[in-house]
Design a protein around this motif. Structure first.
Motif, PDB file in Angstrom:
ATOM      1  N   ASN A  71       0.805  -1.226   0.000  1.00 40.67           N
ATOM      2  CA  ASN A  71       0.000   0.000   0.000  1.00 40.67           C
ATOM      3  C   ASN A  71       0.841   1.282   0.000  1.00 40.67           C
ATOM      4  OD1 ASN A  71      -2.347  -1.536   0.037  1.00 40.67           O
ATOM      5  ND2 ASN A  71      -2.426  -1.599   2.266  1.00 40.67           N
ATOM      6  N   GLY A  72       2.134   1.119  -0.227  1.00 38.49           N
ATOM      7  CA  GLY A  72       2.997   2.289  -0.371  1.00 38.49           C
ATOM      8  C   GLY A  72       3.300   3.012   0.935  1.00 38.49           C
ATOM      9  N   LYS A  73       3.164   2.309   2.060  1.00 39.70           N
ATOM     10  CA  LYS A  73       3.412   2.945   3.362  1.00 39.70           C
ATOM     11  C   LYS A  73       4.810   2.654   3.913  1.00 39.70           C
ATOM     12  CE  LYS A  73      -0.628   4.804   3.594  1.00 39.70           C
ATOM     13  NZ  LYS A  73      -0.760   6.280   3.469  1.00 39.70           N
ATOM     14  N   MET A  74       5.566   1.798   3.220  1.00 37.64           N
ATOM     15  CA  MET A  74       6.944   1.539   3.643  1.00 37.64           C
ATOM     16  C   MET A  74       7.885   2.422   2.834  1.00 37.64           C
ATOM     17  SD  MET A  74       9.272  -1.905   3.548  1.00 37.64           S
ATOM     18  CE  MET A  74      10.056  -1.473   1.984  1.00 37.64           C
ATOM     19  N   ARG A  75       8.797   3.087   3.525  1.00 36.33           N
ATOM     20  CA  ARG A  75       9.756   3.983   2.875  1.00 36.33           C
ATOM     21  C   ARG A  75      11.178   3.438   3.064  1.00 36.33           C
ATOM     22  NH1 ARG A  75       7.303   6.690   6.768  1.00 36.33           N
ATOM     23  NH2 ARG A  75       9.269   7.331   7.717  1.00 36.33           N
ATOM     24  N   LEU A  76      12.028   3.697   2.086  1.00 37.26           N
ATOM     25  CA  LEU A  76      13.456   3.405   2.237  1.00 37.26           C
ATOM     26  C   LEU A  76      14.156   4.705   2.605  1.00 37.26           C
ATOM     27  CD1 LEU A  76      14.216   1.020  -0.769  1.00 37.26           C
ATOM     28  CD2 LEU A  76      14.014   0.419   1.653  1.00 37.26           C
ATOM     29  N   GLU A  77      14.715   4.747   3.799  1.00 41.86           N
ATOM     30  CA  GLU A  77      15.351   5.972   4.301  1.00 41.86           C
ATOM     31  C   GLU A  77      16.854   5.788   4.383  1.00 41.86           C
ATOM     32  OE1 GLU A  77      13.760   8.619   4.549  1.00 41.86           O
ATOM     33  OE2 GLU A  77      11.674   8.205   5.063  1.00 41.86           O
ATOM     34  N   GLY A  78      17.590   6.882   4.123  1.00 49.87           N
ATOM     35  CA  GLY A  78      19.054   6.829   4.093  1.00 49.87           C
ATOM     36  C   GLY A  78      19.710   7.318   5.376  1.00 49.87           C
ATOM     37  N   LYS A  79      21.004   7.628   5.250  1.00 52.21           N
ATOM     38  CA  LYS A  79      21.826   7.950   6.419  1.00 52.21           C
ATOM     39  C   LYS A  79      21.403   9.233   7.131  1.00 52.21           C
ATOM     40  CE  LYS A  79      25.968   5.515   4.866  1.00 52.21           C
ATOM     41  NZ  LYS A  79      27.417   5.611   4.542  1.00 52.21           N
ATOM     42  N   ASP A  80      20.749  10.135   6.430  1.00 50.52           N
ATOM     43  CA  ASP A  80      20.374  11.411   7.030  1.00 50.52           C
ATOM     44  C   ASP A  80      18.996  11.379   7.686  1.00 50.52           C
ATOM     45  OD1 ASP A  80      22.761  12.532   6.193  1.00 50.52           O
ATOM     46  OD2 ASP A  80      21.921  13.197   4.268  1.00 50.52           O
ATOM     47  N   TYR A  81      18.312  10.258   7.579  1.00 48.91           N
ATOM     48  CA  TYR A  81      16.949  10.192   8.114  1.00 48.91           C
ATOM     49  C   TYR A  81      16.955  10.306   9.645  1.00 48.91           C
ATOM     50  CZ  TYR A  81      12.309   8.459   9.354  1.00 48.91           C
ATOM     51  OH  TYR A  81      11.044   8.326   9.891  1.00 48.91           O
ATOM     52  N   ILE A  82      16.084  11.164  10.155  1.00 49.19           N
ATOM     53  CA  ILE A  82      15.920  11.310  11.600  1.00 49.19           C
ATOM     54  C   ILE A  82      14.779  10.395  12.043  1.00 49.19           C
ATOM     55  CG2 ILE A  82      15.402  12.894  13.497  1.00 49.19           C
ATOM     56  CD1 ILE A  82      18.074  13.451  12.109  1.00 49.19           C
ATOM     57  N   VAL A  83      15.103   9.415  12.862  1.00 49.47           N
ATOM     58  CA  VAL A  83      14.110   8.428  13.316  1.00 49.47           C
ATOM     59  C   VAL A  83      13.074   9.111  14.198  1.00 49.47           C
ATOM     60  CG1 VAL A  83      13.773   6.286  14.610  1.00 49.47           C
ATOM     61  CG2 VAL A  83      15.802   6.568  13.158  1.00 49.47           C
ATOM     62  N   LYS A  84      11.809   8.771  13.963  1.00 46.93           N
ATOM     63  CA  LYS A  84      10.709   9.350  14.732  1.00 46.93           C
ATOM     64  C   LYS A  84      10.205   8.354  15.768  1.00 46.93           C
ATOM     65  CE  LYS A  84       9.232  12.259  10.877  1.00 46.93           C
ATOM     66  NZ  LYS A  84      10.422  11.907  10.072  1.00 46.93           N
ATOM     67  N   ASP A  85       9.681   8.885  16.864  1.00 49.02           N
ATOM     68  CA  ASP A  85       9.128   8.027  17.905  1.00 49.02           C
ATOM     69  C   ASP A  85       8.021   7.153  17.308  1.00 49.02           C
ATOM     70  OD1 ASP A  85       8.970   7.477  20.901  1.00 49.02           O
ATOM     71  OD2 ASP A  85       6.871   7.900  20.424  1.00 49.02           O
ATOM     72  N   GLY A  86       8.128   5.841  17.528  1.00 51.88           N
ATOM     73  CA  GLY A  86       7.116   4.918  17.020  1.00 51.88           C
ATOM     74  C   GLY A  86       7.440   4.295  15.684  1.00 51.88           C
ATOM     75  N   ASP A  87       8.525   4.728  15.023  1.00 55.33           N
ATOM     76  CA  ASP A  87       8.896   4.107  13.753  1.00 55.33           C
ATOM     77  C   ASP A  87       9.145   2.612  13.937  1.00 55.33           C
ATOM     78  OD1 ASP A  87       8.751   6.320  12.145  1.00 55.33           O
ATOM     79  OD2 ASP A  87      10.911   6.683  12.051  1.00 55.33           O
ATOM     80  N   VAL A  88       8.688   1.820  12.973  1.00 54.01           N
ATOM     81  CA  VAL A  88       9.021   0.392  12.919  1.00 54.01           C
ATOM     82  C   VAL A  88      10.069   0.248  11.824  1.00 54.01           C
ATOM     83  CG1 VAL A  88       8.125  -1.950  12.676  1.00 54.01           C
ATOM     84  CG2 VAL A  88       6.637  -0.136  13.563  1.00 54.01           C
ATOM     85  N   LEU A  89      11.240  -0.292  12.191  1.00 51.98           N
ATOM     86  CA  LEU A  89      12.391  -0.259  11.284  1.00 51.98           C
ATOM     87  C   LEU A  89      12.947  -1.652  11.005  1.00 51.98           C
ATOM     88  CD1 LEU A  89      14.355   2.740  12.866  1.00 51.98           C
ATOM     89  CD2 LEU A  89      12.787   2.813  10.930  1.00 51.98           C
ATOM     90  N   ASN A  90      13.459  -1.803   9.798  1.00 50.53           N
ATOM     91  CA  ASN A  90      14.241  -2.978   9.431  1.00 50.53           C
ATOM     92  C   ASN A  90      15.464  -2.460   8.680  1.00 50.53           C
ATOM     93  OD1 ASN A  90      14.824  -5.820   9.064  1.00 50.53           O
ATOM     94  ND2 ASN A  90      14.237  -5.543   6.936  1.00 50.53           N
ATOM     95  N   PHE A  91      16.655  -2.807   9.155  1.00 48.74           N
ATOM     96  CA  PHE A  91      17.878  -2.217   8.608  1.00 48.74           C
ATOM     97  C   PHE A  91      18.524  -3.118   7.561  1.00 48.74           C
ATOM     98  CE2 PHE A  91      17.517  -0.405  12.928  1.00 48.74           C
ATOM     99  CZ  PHE A  91      17.453   0.928  12.578  1.00 48.74           C
ATOM    100  N   ARG A  92      18.945  -2.473   6.473  1.00 43.65           N
ATOM    101  CA  ARG A  92      19.769  -3.155   5.489  1.00 43.65           C
ATOM    102  C   ARG A  92      21.206  -2.698   5.710  1.00 43.65           C
ATOM    103  NH1 ARG A  92      16.522  -2.248  -0.238  1.00 43.65           N
ATOM    104  NH2 ARG A  92      14.493  -3.143   0.389  1.00 43.65           N
ATOM    105  N   PHE A  93      22.127  -3.653   5.744  1.00 43.32           N
ATOM    106  CA  PHE A  93      23.515  -3.274   6.033  1.00 43.32           C
ATOM    107  C   PHE A  93      24.490  -4.277   5.424  1.00 43.32           C
ATOM    108  CE2 PHE A  93      22.121  -6.172   9.239  1.00 43.32           C
ATOM    109  CZ  PHE A  93      23.232  -6.947   9.575  1.00 43.32           C
ATOM    110  N   ASN A  94      25.726  -3.854   5.237  1.00 44.39           N
ATOM    111  CA  ASN A  94      26.824  -4.734   4.802  1.00 44.39           C
ATOM    112  C   ASN A  94      27.671  -5.086   6.008  1.00 44.39           C
ATOM    113  OD1 ASN A  94      26.473  -4.998   2.018  1.00 44.39           O
ATOM    114  ND2 ASN A  94      27.306  -2.954   1.661  1.00 44.39           N
ATOM    115  N   THR A  95      28.106  -6.320   6.122  1.00 46.56           N
ATOM    116  CA  THR A  95      29.008  -6.694   7.219  1.00 46.56           C
ATOM    117  C   THR A  95      30.443  -6.617   6.744  1.00 46.56           C
ATOM    118  OG1 THR A  95      28.760  -9.016   6.595  1.00 46.56           O
ATOM    119  CG2 THR A  95      27.347  -8.173   8.369  1.00 46.56           C
TER     120      THR A  95
END
Length: 357
Positions: free
Chosen positions: A333-357
């Motif tokens: 439904n277009g409610k998931m966003r891909l946010e980058g390094k400058d994104y300021i996390v908001k109270d209540g955000d549900v997050l899943n992180f993509r990362f390189n090890t």
């Protein structure tokens, strides 16, 4: 991220009783004589958050993990503590280790509980504690500004120390420095008087709903924003009840939330904290972050590798997650966003992180 709130006050104002209620334990020895608590008791308390249950239900999580906040029961200070009176020096060093100070203030009369002063006067009692902390700060500042020690202090901290000394010597409010320096700079100074404060007025049962003359005078002087009216004895009684009995008892005495919930809410406010969530089949978990935290820093709360190798954060607001019944529908439904390094996390955000090890 671990945060500590230190409970301070004069002897026999109810610090250990409140600590026992907050941590639902009997770790602190509550006794009717000064200095019954010598070493600080530390209790790690789960932060209640109804949002966790809703997220876990949708994600069908096996586990729910609350974020936590620590409370430290620091033994009673007395007048002259900054000069070593009572057990002052030891207690003042314990206060330096906490992120915020919970001032426990006696606002009740009792023939049974000894008072270190001849009368009940919450304003005077607070001023005693604040003065002792300020005198301890003064000694610390003077030592660090001595010629031999100056070379170990950077220019920024020297400026804070000099301005703090000017405030103390000229009876100015030290909180004025908060408009000149950022939170991190002030925290590095280690000054007790600059720590965020919550005032807890400890009352008897009949005053729990509307307060009393003592709380009215205190609030008139110090305001409502960072002041709570709590009965430590009532909190202990509530903790001993089953859930249904607890709700009925709270309704009967006219309170909607426990002192623990109210104190945590105040603690999050004065410490400027937010909560974000991770949620999936294995677990739904709350994480504590500073307000205005960037996505990589938030990822670092889970693991340092997440911060170092951060690529993107899959982000859904709490409301969107609930309204769209989880990750899959939120994405569709277009409610998931891909946010980058400058994104300021908001109270209540549900997050899943993509990362390189």
């Amino acid at each position: 991220m671990s945060f500590k709130c230190g409970i301070v006050g004069l002897p026999n104002v109810g610090k250990s009783t409140l600590f026992n209620a907050l941590t639902n334990s009997s770790k602190a020895q509550a006794a009717n004589f000064p200095f019954c608590t010598i070493d600080p008791n530390v209790g790690v308390v789960p932060v209640p958050d109804k949002r966790l249950d809703n997220l876990a239900r949708i994600s069908q999580s096996k586990k729910i993990i609350n974020t936590t906040i620590s409370f430290v029961d620091i033994a009673g200070l007395v007048k002259g503590a900054s000069k070593g009176e009572g057990l002052g020096n030891k207690f003042l060093s314990h206060i330096r280790e906490v992120d915020s100070i919970v001032h426990m203030i006696r606002c009740f009369d009792s023939d049974d509980i000894q008072n270190v002063n001849p009368t009940v006067d919450p304003i005077r009692d607070l001023e005693i504690i604040e003065t002792e902390m300020m005198l301890a700060d003064l000694e610390s500042i003077q030592k660090r500004l001595e010629k031999n020690n100056k070379k170990n202090v950077d220019e920024e901290q020297l400026d804070i120390l000099k301005q703090s000394l000017d405030c103390i010597n000229n009876d100015k409010d030290l909180s004025l420095l908060k408009s000149k320096f950022n939170k991190k700079q002030l925290n590095q100074s280690g000054l007790l008087s600059l720590k965020p404060k919550i005032f807890v007025c400890n009352v008897d049962e009949k005053s729990i709903k509307n307060g009393n003359n003592y709380t009215s005078k205190f609030i008139d002087k110090y305001g409502q924003e960072n002041t709570l009216i709590v009965s430590a004895d009532i909190e202990n009684q509530i903790n001993e009840l089953e859930t249904n009995e607890k709700n009925n008892y709270m309704e009967m005495i006219g309170i909607k939330e426990t002192g623990l919930n109210l104190l945590i809410q105040k603690g999050y406010k004065v410490l400027e904290l937010d909560t974000y969530f991770t949620s999936g089949p294995e677990e739904t978990r709350a994480w504590t972050i500073q307000k205005n935290c960037t996505a990589p820093k938030a990822a670092g709360e889970i693991h340092t590798d997440f911060e170092k190798g951060f690529i993107r954060a899959e982000t859904i607001s709490y409301d969107d997650f609930i309204n769209n019944n989880g990750w899959a529908n939120s994405k569709t439904n277009g409610k998931m966003r891909l946010e980058g390094k400058d994104y300021i996390v908001k109270d209540g955000d549900v997050l899943n992180f993509r990362f390189n090890t």
